[in-house]
Design an enzyme around this catalytic site. Structure first.
Site, mmCIF file in Angstrom:
data_model
loop_
_atom_site.group_PDB
_atom_site.id
_atom_site.type_symbol
_atom_site.label_atom_id
_atom_site.label_comp_id
_atom_site.label_asym_id
_atom_site.label_seq_id
_atom_site.Cartn_x
_atom_site.Cartn_y
_atom_site.Cartn_z
ATOM 1 C CG MET A 116 -2.253 4.996 3.170
ATOM 2 S SD MET A 116 -3.115 3.918 4.344
ATOM 3 C CE MET A 116 -3.698 5.100 5.560
ATOM 4 C CB ILE A 167 -0.970 -0.010 1.217
ATOM 5 C CG1 ILE A 167 -2.051 1.069 1.060
ATOM 6 C CG2 ILE A 167 -0.210 0.105 2.533
ATOM 7 C CD1 ILE A 167 -3.203 0.917 2.055
ATOM 8 C CB CYS A 168 1.982 3.751 -1.845
ATOM 9 S SG CYS A 168 1.073 3.851 -3.404
ATOM 10 N NE ARG A 169 -1.291 11.828 -1.469
ATOM 11 C CZ ARG A 169 -2.121 12.129 -2.461
ATOM 12 N NH1 ARG A 169 -2.081 11.436 -3.588
ATOM 13 N NH2 ARG A 169 -2.993 13.110 -2.343
#
Length: 122
Positions: free
Chosen positions: A108, A79-81
């Protein structure tokens, strides 16, 4: 983009990265499904913008040097932004022999829009 143009079609089909929505991630976390959730953002983003409880910080620039810390026999969820860096992370992991990697679509941003809890360190 160019990588997509010149790939062997069989290779693309067999090496496709799995994806999941934030709703699917939340359901799997709530069900305590075994996985290693890897957040590939920068430490400042992880701490101040917030992260999913239980996520392990492993910034994308450090991933190549530290991927030996990740188990190859468990699902890895990145997961990242927004889902872009985590897609790159999934591709990198797959090139290094990880067979069960999944990218969280929307990252996110989508997690927070869905109203799911976020841990912050201030």
């Amino acid at each position: 983009m160019f990588r997509q143009l010149f790939r062997n079609p069989r290779e693309t089909q067999s090496n496709q990265i799995g994806t999941m929505t934030v709703q699917e991630l939340k359901a799997q976390l709530d069900a305590h499904k075994p996985m290693v959730l890897v957040d590939v953002r920068q430490p400042e983003e992880f701490a101040y913008d917030g992260h999913v409880a239980g996520a392990r910080l492993l910034p994308l620039p450090m991933l190549a040097m530290r991927m030996n810390e990740l188990p190859k026999d468990q699902p890895i969820v990145c997961i990242c932004r927004s889902g872009n860096r985590s897609q790159v992370a999934c591709e990198m992991l797959q090139r290094h022999g990880f067979t069960n990697v999944t990218n969280v679509v929307g990252g996110m941003v989508a997690w927070q829009r869905a109203g799911y809890p976020v841990n912050r360190q201030r």
